[in-house]
Structures are given as structure tokens and as C-alpha cells.
Design a protein around this motif. Sequence first.
Motif, mmCIF file in Angstrom:
data_model
loop_
_atom_site.group_PDB
_atom_site.id
_atom_site.type_symbol
_atom_site.label_atom_id
_atom_site.label_comp_id
_atom_site.label_asym_id
_atom_site.label_seq_id
_atom_site.Cartn_x
_atom_site.Cartn_y
_atom_site.Cartn_z
ATOM 1 N N ASN A 282 11.540 4.023 1.450
ATOM 2 C CA ASN A 282 10.388 4.332 0.610
ATOM 3 C C ASN A 282 10.595 5.743 0.073
ATOM 4 O O ASN A 282 10.345 6.722 0.754
ATOM 5 C CB ASN A 282 9.085 4.253 1.414
ATOM 6 N N TYR B 13 0.754 10.873 2.447
ATOM 7 C CA TYR B 13 1.224 9.923 3.450
ATOM 8 C C TYR B 13 1.035 10.426 4.878
ATOM 9 O O TYR B 13 0.858 9.641 5.800
ATOM 10 C CB TYR B 13 2.705 9.604 3.218
ATOM 11 N N GLU C 107 0.796 -1.220 0.000
ATOM 12 C CA GLU C 107 0.000 0.000 0.000
ATOM 13 C C GLU C 107 0.834 1.277 0.000
ATOM 14 O O GLU C 107 0.438 2.282 -0.597
ATOM 15 C CB GLU C 107 -0.940 -0.013 1.220
ATOM 16 N N GLN C 108 1.983 1.253 0.675
ATOM 17 C CA GLN C 108 2.764 2.478 0.809
ATOM 18 C C GLN C 108 3.943 2.546 -0.163
ATOM 19 O O GLN C 108 4.376 3.644 -0.528
ATOM 20 C CB GLN C 108 3.275 2.622 2.247
ATOM 21 N N SER D 11 7.488 1.277 7.947
ATOM 22 C CA SER D 11 6.283 2.073 8.191
ATOM 23 C C SER D 11 6.581 3.563 8.074
ATOM 24 O O SER D 11 7.737 3.991 8.036
ATOM 25 C CB SER D 11 5.739 1.766 9.589
ATOM 26 N N LYS D 12 5.543 4.368 8.042
ATOM 27 C CA LYS D 12 5.727 5.824 7.984
ATOM 28 C C LYS D 12 6.449 6.327 9.236
ATOM 29 O O LYS D 12 7.289 7.224 9.143
ATOM 30 C CB LYS D 12 4.369 6.513 7.827
#
Length: 553
Positions: free
Chosen positions: A450, A412, A148-149, A374-375
Motif C-alpha cells: 500500500n 493512517y 478503505e485503506q 493491514s497497517k
Amino acid sequence: MKRSLRSLSALLIVSLLISVFAGCANNNNGGATPETSAEPPADNGQASDSPLTLDLYSDRAWYSDWTGAGAKRITEKTGISFNVKKPVQDDGDGKDISLMIASNSLPDIMVVDRGNKMLQQLVEGNYLYSLDELIEQYAPNLRSILNEQYGEELLANFKEEDGKTYKLISGYQTTKYLDEAKLNAGLAPVWLPQFVVRKDYYDEIGRPDTSSPDKFLAALEQMAKNHPDKIPYLGDKGQHSNDLGWFLPQFGIADYYLNGETVQHKIKDPQWKEMVKFAFKMAGKGLLTKESFVNTGEVTAQKVAAGDVIVSALNSAAKNNTPPKDNPDTSFEMLSPFSSYMYPTIPKGWMALVIPKSNKNPERTMKLLEYAASKEGQADFFFGVEGTGVEAFKDLENGPHFYYDKSTVNNYFPQGKPTFTTGFNDALNKDWGGTWKQAGLGEPIMLVANWAVSNTVFWNPQDQEKLAYDQLMAPKMKFFPEFNFVIDSASELGVIEAKINTLRSDYLPKLVFAESEEEFESVFSFVLDKSEELGIAKLEAEYTKQYADNIAK
């Protein structure tokens, strides 16, 4: 000769060591080959945040030793620290990995260049856990985060022949990344090759259109006529001697030529011949000299800075360069690219994270990766300490390094676009490398990156100048995942490819500086005929096969 023999002897020793240790490969869970059905070990009872030191190897000399402020904060949050091993110089050949296999001493985790020559041997030798099994058993949420990210390509495009994914790739241009980059005026980098002109000379001739080869030549001729004491066009040997690298995108030339369903070497591309003939015309008019094929970058830069050059092989960032010494009141500017401009990219990714079966705690490792991907983790690894506003910065180690700018929407981060504080941004502008090192952030401590997240601090969709540049250049960038070919440089095909590329670079100056069009055509025909003798047909057959395989994926 003695040096070569010593190198050969060293390689033979490594090979023998690998053979010796291969005999006991299945008797342990270390670096030697485990059984194919080996399951990840069960949880060893450690608390999820209890102190744990893992051994990490990177083949990049710039990788951190995990002692900086950023690394310490991550260790405090996760309980995990790293004992880092890295080479003094980048080791893309995989010599360190070869020795680790031979000595049965693979680490817990590896972060290496995706092109490392030993990476595939780790996969094929069954030295690695597949990410699929580790994600399923220990970190099922990681799959959702990646899909998803980052983009579904990370777990789909790098499957091996057994259908499993062993390498977690950073720096791969997924569709999601490309969409975010376009949305934030961040797709087109400032370093794209451009023709850069002195503004004063361009103004003198009325700033004509230069968006085609003929129009560019006409403008350059006029400026050269007005200033006969100047060098009309100048680049350096790194930009021109092998393949006219600064001209390639102007003519929209890809890395390979797709002729119907057959993939051919770029020297077969009609546009490649047109490009070389363009350089031939420039040379015939005295607008392109051999200096561009022999000068170092430093020599060329000195001539440009002195004001000796009309048009230079630079990029859009040249507008910020110091004005030429002979006219401090002018500046440099990018000429309009040709309408045929196309900058090709073959998405391959940048760094690869793999987990050897020697890993002492796969569960904690995967939980760490879930956090790092993760973010929250990306912010901790790449942004640093969060502050309350633009002026919150105090010092490099403790920040605050960034804040969330509520005025700029970000897909995001609902709280706003991550933005560096003024003090930290100023420090980066003064000393980029030194600042990152002292702050202990960014790529030197990365596990997975990312780019759609980590680049948000550099993207600014409200910068009208950057937005205009991206709107101009982003449509001229094209991505060719179907051209991601693997040719072993030591194989027969690798040797053929190297010989053809050498043939091209050897005869390129002879084409550009031919005395007549008849000589140009004669030399060009010789290059094509010679490439056939060298076995280009066999090489192109392999290109075509791999192309078909990539299209089918």
C-alpha cells in the motif's frame, strides 16, 4: 541464426510440453487446469500459527530468498515461511511460468510483474483461484482493508471477463493514494524531466522567465552568446533519440492523442509536431546538437560535471549534484517548466500477487495476506522494528528502524507519522540497496504494498522545499487510466505499432536537423503518409475500441 533457431526450438518444446500436460489437466489440483467450479479445500486442521512453509515464485531477480531478519520476524509472528524460487535475471516473458504449467508444478503463491506475458494465460487457463471467493470464505476483513485503506479500484478495476478478480495489484495509483500523496507533498517525484541550468550563467542574464518555448530559447541564446565555448544544451540518446522524451512533458503530450472520440497515435497530436519543430528551431540556432542523440548517459554526465554544458536534461535532484569543476562556487538549478508542462501517467500497477489452485493451504495464505495488507503488516514488511525515538537505532538487522513522530499528523497512524530513525536513515543514504538487503525489509519481501502507507516514511509535509516543489509540479501530473491499452507485441497490431514507433525514431533526427523549414514539412508529411501505409488506421481503431471499453468500466 543458429542462436535464433535454438530459441525457437526451446519455445516449441515448451509448447509441446504444455499440450502434453493439458491432457491430464483435470485429474489433479496442481498446476494443470482445474474444474471451473472447484472450491478451495477446507481447513486441513493446522493451528493458525503452526509452522507452514509455502512455495513462492517471483519473476523478479531482486526478490528475497526469505532468510533475512525481516522475513524471520514475519515468520515468527505468523508461523509461515516461504521456499522462494526466482530467476537469475528478471523473467517478464514468463518462461519459468510456462515450464511450471507444463510440468504441473505451480507454487502456492506468485508475486510477479503485472506485465508478465504469462499472467493472463494463468487467468484464462483457470489455473488461479479468484480473490473474491477466497476473501469471502477465509478473509472477509481483507475486502474492507483493501477498499478503505488502499482504494476500491483494486477489487473493481482488475476484474476479468467473468467478473472476478484474480490479481492483487500493488503500486496502482488509486484515488485514495493520490489524495494521500498530495496531502503529504509526495505526489510529484524528483525525477520528473526538467531543464537544469548552471546558476552562475543564469544569474548573469538576470534570471529571466523561461516558462514558454520562446522565452526558454531567448534565455538559452543569451547564455550561449556569453559562453560560446560551452555546449548550450545537452542530454543523452536515451532521453532524445526515440521520442525527445525530455521535451514531451514540457509540451504536455500524452501517450496517445484523443481527437474527439477517436484515439490516435501521438504523432498525430498537433503538439507533437510543435515539440519537434521547437527542437528543429533549437538545432537551427546551434543550441541543440547531434550529441544529445548519440551520447551515452555516462558521456553526457562527464561533460556536465566538467562544466562544459549550460543547460542539461536532468531533474530537480540536480541541485544536490557536485558543482561543475570549472566553478565550485556555483550549483545547478531547475528552470521553470513551460506553462504547458504535463507529465502523463497511465496507471497500471506494478506487481501482481496471484494464488494458483495448487495452493496447499488457501486459508492460511489468505489470513497471511489479510495481515500483510493491514497497517500492522505494512509496518512489519516495510518499516521494520519500532523504536521509541529518532536516536533509537542500534543495528541494521534489529533496528529499531523507525518510530512514530507525534509532531506530524498521519491519516493512517494516529500515533504519528512513521519516520526512520537517524541511524537507519543515514545507512540508507550511504548504501541504499545494501542497507535494505541487510535489514531484510521492503520490496524484496513484499506480498502486497500500500504505497499510501509504505511511502509515509519518505514523505515529509513539513519540508518546505519539498512542499514548494510538490505544489509546483503535482498539478502538472495527469493520470490516464482510459489509455491502459493491451496490444500483443506478437500480433498483427503489435507489429504495426512497432513499425510505426521505429519509423518515428528513424526520422526524428531528420526532422530536428532538417536544412530548412520546407525540408522539415516534407519529411513530416512523409512520416504521416508512411504510417498510413503501415496500417496506423487499424491500430488506432483498436486504441479507440479499448478506450471506449475502459471508459465504460
